[in-house]
Design a protein around this motif. Structure first.
Motif, PDB file in Angstrom:
ATOM      1  N   ARG A 246      -3.948  13.021  -2.245  1.00 12.56           N
ATOM      2  CA  ARG A 246      -3.714  11.678  -1.731  1.00 12.56           C
ATOM      3  C   ARG A 246      -5.043  11.005  -1.427  1.00 12.56           C
ATOM      4  O   ARG A 246      -6.054  11.656  -1.174  1.00 12.56           O
ATOM      5  N   ALA A 247      -4.991   9.660  -1.434  1.00  9.08           N
ATOM      6  CA  ALA A 247      -6.213   8.899  -1.165  1.00  9.08           C
ATOM      7  C   ALA A 247      -6.639   9.047   0.295  1.00  9.08           C
ATOM      8  O   ALA A 247      -7.833   9.055   0.600  1.00  9.08           O
ATOM      9  N   GLU A 248      -5.664   9.167   1.199  1.00  9.86           N
ATOM     10  CA  GLU A 248      -5.960   9.288   2.628  1.00  9.86           C
ATOM     11  C   GLU A 248      -5.798  10.742   3.060  1.00  9.86           C
ATOM     12  O   GLU A 248      -4.685  11.271   3.098  1.00  9.86           O
ATOM     13  N   PRO A 249      -6.912  11.424   3.394  1.00 11.91           N
ATOM     14  CA  PRO A 249      -6.837  12.844   3.727  1.00 11.91           C
ATOM     15  C   PRO A 249      -5.899  13.147   4.893  1.00 11.91           C
ATOM     16  O   PRO A 249      -5.174  14.147   4.873  1.00 11.91           O
ATOM     17  N   HIS A 250      -5.897  12.292   5.911  1.00 18.87           N
ATOM     18  CA  HIS A 250      -5.061  12.584   7.079  1.00 18.87           C
ATOM     19  C   HIS A 250      -3.582  12.499   6.730  1.00 18.87           C
ATOM     20  O   HIS A 250      -2.759  13.233   7.282  1.00 18.87           O
ATOM     21  N   ASP A 251      -3.207  11.615   5.803  1.00 20.36           N
ATOM     22  CA  ASP A 251      -1.812  11.563   5.353  1.00 20.36           C
ATOM     23  C   ASP A 251      -1.436  12.837   4.619  1.00 20.36           C
ATOM     24  O   ASP A 251      -0.336  13.373   4.791  1.00 20.36           O
TER      25      ASP A 251
END
Length: 379
Positions: A246-251
């Motif tokens: 995913r583009a957002e690591p925390h997601d």
């Protein structure tokens, strides 16, 4: 609540936070607070069918109290902290604009006074899911064995959950901290005297949940060679691979943790489907494993080192972490009885932080004082 009393409570709370040097929450916490507050305001307005779609702050807090019996204590703390933050920000903004909001201050003061979940208010829960407060070694051994043997090899999430659980109790890391964690061979100075230097692992993590503007707080956690270290490495490789999806690591990390938590929860329900001897069914979570790791470290090295290694203040550890030393009695300095669970060693930076805690007069006074409201540590 009388208006003058509300104003005094809010003023003293703000002064106490400023005196203690407590900064603002970080950006991610603020976003969570604002999202939860907005969601609850809409929900409560819809419930009472408000004509203009807006409830007064006092009515919002009344609805929060009404629904408190139907939510967990952890959810209550999160919702309360969110409203404390958002209402305080709104009240200060209105005051700067010369438009004080008395009902806003009364609502905020009420939240500051009512720190514990008001049990008995509203509709009682039909069922409840209770996280185990401490994890006996025999129960932990059962659940990781179940994850390893009870499912098809095609069930990758059971295997991942097993490694996640073992990595958590061996290091005490928060689930979100694996996003920025780095592993490397331990330095000779980090290996205990008399031990062979080869094979030891250091996990370096940037502490999560810092206040906005606080400096970086890196912690080094040293894990000895063995089965648990193998799972630490395996979990690290798996979650790092997931971060690229995913583009957002925390997601990506949140989704990974959610699926592993679901697998861990299913294993607990299969092992302990119902209550026994009047006790709630055993429910082991990633966070209860972190709590037990903290208790294990505290038993081995003391509360200050445990706080520095877990990435929280000693005050928070004493008042909020619920794992019990007696749940995992020790037969040696770094082993838990019957399960061979390693207790991580503190890195040099952890020892420095622990010494800072121990030499902080304000912190020592807070630890000596009775704890009527530990909300400041959570907010």
């Amino acid at each position: 609540m009388p208006q003058d009393a509300a104003e005094q409570i809010v003023a003293e709370w703000r002064q106490a936070r400023a005196t203690a040097g407590m900064g603002n929450p970080n950006a991610r916490s603020i976003a969570t607070y604002e999202e939860n507050s907005r969601m609850l305001e809409i929900k409560y307005s819809n419930e009472v069918q408000s004509d203009d779609g807006i409830l007064s702050p006092v009515d919002i807090i009344r609805r929060l109290f009404l629904h408190s019996a139907g939510i967990s204590a952890a959810t209550w703390k999160l919702y309360r902290a969110g409203f404390i933050y958002t209402m305080n920000e709104r009240a200060q903004l209105c005051a700067l604009q010369g438009q004080p909001q008395p009902t806003l201050e009364r609502a905020l003061a009420t939240l500051l006074v009512v720190s514990a979940k008001p049990y008995g208010v509203g509709r009682p829960q039909a069922t409840r899911s209770v996280r185990s407060k401490s994890i006996p070694a025999k129960d932990f051994d059962k659940v990781i064995t179940h994850l390893a043997t009870a499912y098809s090899e095609r069930n990758q999430w059971a295997r991942r959950a097993q490694s996640f659980a073992m990595a958590t109790i061996a290091t005490g890391l928060r689930p979100t901290e694996w996003v920025n964690a780095v592993i490397r061979p331990a330095l000779p100075a980090e290996v205990p005297r008399g031990e062979h230097e080869a094979g030891w692992l250091a996990v370096v993590v940037d502490t999560a949940k810092r206040k906005a503007g606080e400096p970086d707080w890196e912690r080094t956690i040293v894990v000895e060679p063995g089965v648990y270290q193998i799972h630490v490495r395996q979990h690290y490789d798996e979650i790092q691979s997931a971060l690229t999806s995913r583009a957002e690591p925390h997601d990506a990390a949140k989704n990974y943790s959610k699926r592993c938590s679901a697998a861990l929860g299913r294993a607990c329900k299969e092992l302990w489907p119902t209550a026994t001897r009047g006790k709630d069914p055993i429910r082991i979570t990633l966070y209860s494993l972190r709590h037990q790791a903290r208790a294990n470290v505290a038993a081995a090295y003391g509360g200050f080192v445990a706080a520095a290694m877990m990435g929280h203040s000693p005050h928070t550890g004493n008042n909020w972490y619920t794992g019990k030393h007696r749940a995992n009695s020790f037969t040696g300095p770094r082993k838990v009885l019957n399960a061979g669970i390693p207790v991580a060693l503190p890195g040099l930076d952890v020892l420095v932080k622990a010494e800072q805690f121990e030499q902080n007069p304000a912190l020592l006074r807070a630890l000596a004082a009775p704890d009527d409201d530990a909300e400041g540590e959570r907010y």
